[in-house]
Write an enzyme that holds these catalytic residues in place. Structure first.
Site, PDB file in Angstrom:
ATOM      1  N   CYS A 151       0.779  -1.257  -0.038  1.00 47.87           N
ATOM      2  CA  CYS A 151      -0.132  -0.046   0.024  1.00 47.87           C
ATOM      3  C   CYS A 151       1.043   1.216  -0.080  1.00 47.87           C
ATOM      4  O   CYS A 151       2.024   1.081   0.499  1.00 47.87           O
ATOM      5  CB  CYS A 151      -0.738   0.129   1.245  1.00 47.87           C
ATOM      6  N   GLU A 165      11.514 -13.878 -18.054  1.00 47.52           N
ATOM      7  CA  GLU A 165      10.904 -12.409 -17.661  1.00 47.52           C
ATOM      8  C   GLU A 165      10.240 -12.055 -18.973  1.00 47.52           C
ATOM      9  O   GLU A 165       9.185 -11.156 -18.875  1.00 47.52           O
ATOM     10  CB  GLU A 165      12.283 -11.572 -17.896  1.00 47.52           C
ATOM     11  N   HIS A 208      10.537 -32.351 -22.916  1.00 52.32           N
ATOM     12  CA  HIS A 208      10.469 -32.972 -21.705  1.00 52.32           C
ATOM     13  C   HIS A 208       9.016 -32.894 -20.967  1.00 52.32           C
ATOM     14  O   HIS A 208       8.818 -32.928 -19.972  1.00 52.32           O
ATOM     15  CB  HIS A 208      11.698 -32.718 -20.467  1.00 52.32           C
ATOM     16  N   LYS A 212       3.503  -2.335  -7.128  1.00 51.95           N
ATOM     17  CA  LYS A 212       4.895  -2.455  -7.508  1.00 51.95           C
ATOM     18  C   LYS A 212       5.887  -3.016  -6.379  1.00 51.95           C
ATOM     19  O   LYS A 212       6.804  -3.729  -7.022  1.00 51.95           O
ATOM     20  CB  LYS A 212       5.077  -0.964  -7.755  1.00 51.95           C
ATOM     21  N   TRP A 231      -3.689  -1.983  -1.554  1.00 50.63           N
ATOM     22  CA  TRP A 231      -3.651  -3.214  -2.052  1.00 50.63           C
ATOM     23  C   TRP A 231      -3.941  -4.290  -1.093  1.00 50.63           C
ATOM     24  O   TRP A 231      -3.527  -4.194  -0.250  1.00 50.63           O
ATOM     25  CB  TRP A 231      -2.139  -3.555  -2.655  1.00 50.63           C
ATOM     26  N   ARG A 263       1.611   1.767  -5.926  1.00 48.88           N
ATOM     27  CA  ARG A 263       1.713   0.752  -4.955  1.00 48.88           C
ATOM     28  C   ARG A 263       0.459   0.205  -4.543  1.00 48.88           C
ATOM     29  O   ARG A 263       0.395  -0.972  -3.576  1.00 48.88           O
ATOM     30  CB  ARG A 263       2.282   1.487  -3.593  1.00 48.88           C
ATOM     31  N   LYS A 307       6.446 -10.672 -18.092  1.00 50.82           N
ATOM     32  CA  LYS A 307       5.781  -9.358 -18.421  1.00 50.82           C
ATOM     33  C   LYS A 307       4.434  -9.636 -19.158  1.00 50.82           C
ATOM     34  O   LYS A 307       3.599  -8.999 -19.043  1.00 50.82           O
ATOM     35  CB  LYS A 307       6.823  -8.659 -19.617  1.00 50.82           C
ATOM     36  N   ASN A 321       0.502   0.213   6.018  1.00 48.94           N
ATOM     37  CA  ASN A 321       1.026  -0.817   4.925  1.00 48.94           C
ATOM     38  C   ASN A 321       1.408  -1.705   5.812  1.00 48.94           C
ATOM     39  O   ASN A 321       2.450  -1.664   6.745  1.00 48.94           O
ATOM     40  CB  ASN A 321       2.001   0.042   4.289  1.00 48.94           C
ATOM     41  N   GLY A 322       1.217  -3.067   5.616  1.00 45.45           N
ATOM     42  CA  GLY A 322       1.709  -4.205   6.282  1.00 45.45           C
ATOM     43  C   GLY A 322       0.693  -5.181   6.367  1.00 45.45           C
ATOM     44  O   GLY A 322      -0.456  -5.154   6.114  1.00 45.45           O
ATOM     45  N   GLU A 370       1.702 -10.458 -17.019  1.00 47.35           N
ATOM     46  CA  GLU A 370       1.434  -9.536 -16.036  1.00 47.35           C
ATOM     47  C   GLU A 370       0.483  -8.628 -16.526  1.00 47.35           C
ATOM     48  O   GLU A 370      -0.501  -7.963 -15.963  1.00 47.35           O
ATOM     49  CB  GLU A 370       2.847  -8.844 -15.726  1.00 47.35           C
TER      50      GLU A 370
END
Length: 604
Positions: free
Chosen positions: A2, A478, A501, A600, A75, A28, A482, A101-102, A485
């Site tokens: 947050c 990566e 495989h 983020k 968030w 955030r 992306k 936040n937490g 996401e």
């Protein structure tokens, strides 16, 4: 996750500046948002589910005024994103408002105790216990500062918390395992989860440490530690330009930050290498720094973990034993203690909770962090710090931070090689020369890309696979990250050999495969894997430099990158894949800068 902001100053400008700060921090969290303003008589709270614009619209017709206030963009962790669960939360009488936040680990116990004492709760959040704890301490005769500290002393877990109390021209705040920064302005003081919260108002910042409790007034701030003793926190000037946190005319922060990569990479390598002399000059890491190191453990999460994997390949090529670990798993089961182990934590924000946990659990002789943020938590947890110098990154999907991490880690890998092995890599001069050319090469990729056409050609596909070897494997992972996401489509990355495989069973004509060619000896094998895909009807898009083998008719399309050192082709290939993901998401109308369910900085 947050975002917290506070403004304490003169006049009635708190609301406008709080909204500006929340807008800057929306990366955030963007499930809900709210503010609380203290005007000398009482506390006015306004909050809404949704984004900052929803809150702004509500304030346009019904907004409080005052000189002191706190704000929050959420968030969700406890409870869904609703008006009731939005922050700030208040006590029974509405005289105390809190943002947080937490995660408060003992909130069930605290809530039961407070409920039995007559306190009424209106949300599903863990945060709501805090204003009631403050209320309880005030009722027992404690001063506001003492009541706030008493509340903080009773909560367990990770938190950055800020509170306003009716009739008090101050904000009370504390941190433990969640970031919180003070901003010193000329006519107002600020608090934020991150520097961009108030960068347009002041560039002077002081980073709080775990256990700190701070009281901020219009005239300044005082900090006490966990024992209640007054301590000094150094104020410094950040060198970020306030314009760096804006979109600069681009449709999205992500596209802006992709285009900023040449500049960011230039900062990452500037002054750190002399290709003509074959020299490396890393700040604070002179020759001999890593003598006695026998192995390297790289710990990180998400995009930074892929940078760690990339660095693992670079170190292996330089005869340095190295292994990349998911920080969350490393924290749970750290390898046995061995002399000569260097643990390198990688985190864009320097606040990633799992990576902090990994460093604390490490049984290592030495720890260091590669990060983008001066004064972040990991810079205090680790013995040494190496900055990537990418500048602020606002888009939730990391772009320029990955490129800058890899460039910085590649220099670090060569520095470690020289100390551990006793000599430069055989091709170190060619590598350093290519590193100096990297910003220009990235610029050429961005300016000449055909990524939009590729994204359009495969819009209706069922799934997307990404393959590579060595550094190309990290880039494949990566690239898939992306893509998933920001497009919300199924995407997976594999080593090129892994396809046969198991994953090859999923390849159809509706499963395009992006193949990364490094311009190295492994490309022949990757080409063989590509032919296996084509034999089963799967379309292939190669991302390759001029040094790759002749692809002939083995691929459907090519996204070219400039010829360069094999260790750096992956950086250029990654830029192409970033652009593919961006254009695929834009075509689908996705929320590119604020993808669903993500934020983020993962601080919980």
């Amino acid at each position: 996750m947050c975002g917290i902001v506070a403004r304490i100053g003169e006049g009635d400008d708190a609301v406008d500046e709080l909204l500006a700060g929340l807008t800057n921090l929306e990366y955030r969290g963007y499930d809900s948002a709210g503010i609380a303003v203290q005007n000398g008589c009482g506390v006015g709270v306004r909050k809404r589910a949704g984004g900052i614009d929803d809150l702004r619209n509500a304030l346009a017709t019904d907004g409080p005024s005052g000189s002191v206030g706190i704000g929050h963009t959420r968030w969700s962790t406890h409870g869904p994103p609703t008006d009731a669960n939005a922050h700030p939360h208040t006590d029974c009488d509405g005289d105390v408002a809190v943002v947080h936040n937490g995660i408060i680990e003992n909130y069930d116990e605290l809530r039961r105790t407070l409920s039995k004492a007559g306190h009424a709760f209106e949300s599903d959040t863990d945060t709501e216990v805090i204003p009631h704890l403050i209320e309880s301490a005030l009722a027992d005769g404690a001063s506001p500062a003492a009541a706030f500290r008493a509340a903080v002393d009773r909560i367990e877990g990770s938190y950055a918390v800020a509170a306003v109390i009716g009739g008090r021209e101050a904000v009370y705040a504390a941190r433990n395992d969640s970031p919180l920064v003070v901003g010193e302005g000329e006519s107002a003081q600020y608090l934020g989860s991150d520097v961009p919260a108030f960068l347009e108002f002041t560039e002077r910042v002081a980073y709080l440490e775990d256990g700190d409790v701070v009281r901020v007034t219009p005239g300044g701030f005082t900090v006490t530690d966990a024992d209640g003793e007054r301590v000094q926190r150094t104020t410094e000037t950040v060198d970020w330009d306030p314009q760096d946190t804006g979109k600069g005319g681009y449709d999205h922060y992500m596209l802006k930050e992709i285009n900023e990569q040449p500049t960011a990479l230039g900062r990452s390598v500037s002054g750190r290498t002399d290709p003509d002399a074959g020299a490396i000059d890393l700040d604070g890491f002179p020759p001999g720094t890593f003598e006695g190191i026998e192995r390297v453990h790289l710990v990180a999460m998400g995009t930074s973990y892929h940078a760690a994997m990339y660095a693992e390949s670079l170190l292996a090529r330089r005869d340095v034993p190295a292994r990349a670990f998911m920080a969350s798993e490393y924290a749970m089961s750290p390898p046995p203690e061995e002399d000569g182990t260097l643990v390198i934590a990688i985190s864009q924000s320097g606040e990633t909770a799992d990576t902090i946990g990994a460093v604390r659990a490490a049984r290592a002789e030495r720890t260091m962090v590669v990060t983008n943020v001066v004064g972040s938590s990991l810079t205090r947890e680790c013995d040494d710090t190496l900055l990537v110098r990418a500048g602020p990154e606002i888009g939730v999907a990391a772009t320029k931070s990955f490129s800058s991490q890899v460039a910085t880690l590649s220099l670090l890998a060569e520095r470690i090689r020289r100390d551990v092995v006793g000599s430069p890599s055989p091709d170190s001069r060619a590598f350093l020369s290519a590193l100096s050319d990297l910003p220009d090469h990235v610029r050429r990729v961005v300016e000449g890309t055909a990524a939009e056409e590729v994204a359009d050609a495969f819009t209706d596909s069922e799934a997307y696979f990404f393959i590579g070897r060595g550094p190309g494997h990290a880039v494949a992972l990566e690239g898939a990250l992306k893509f998933k996401e920001i497009t919300y489509e199924h995407a997976e990355g594999f080593t090129a050999a892994e396809l046969k495989h198991g994953p090859l069973a999923l390849v159809t004509e509706d499963t395009p495969v992006f193949a990364v060619f490094n311009g190295s000896e492994g490309d022949t094998e990757t080409l063989g894997n590509v032919k296996e895909i084509r034999a089963r009807g799967g379309p292939v898009i190669a991302v390759a430099s001029g040094d790759a083998p002749d692809l002939g008719d083995a691929v459907d399309r090519v996204l070219p990158v400039p010829a360069t050192h094999p260790d750096l082709v992956g950086v250029l290939a990654n830029v192409q894949l970033q652009l593919v993901a961006y254009h695929a998401a834009k075509r689908r109308g996705r929320s590119i800068d604020k993808p669903r369910n993500l934020a983020k900085s993962v601080t919980v």
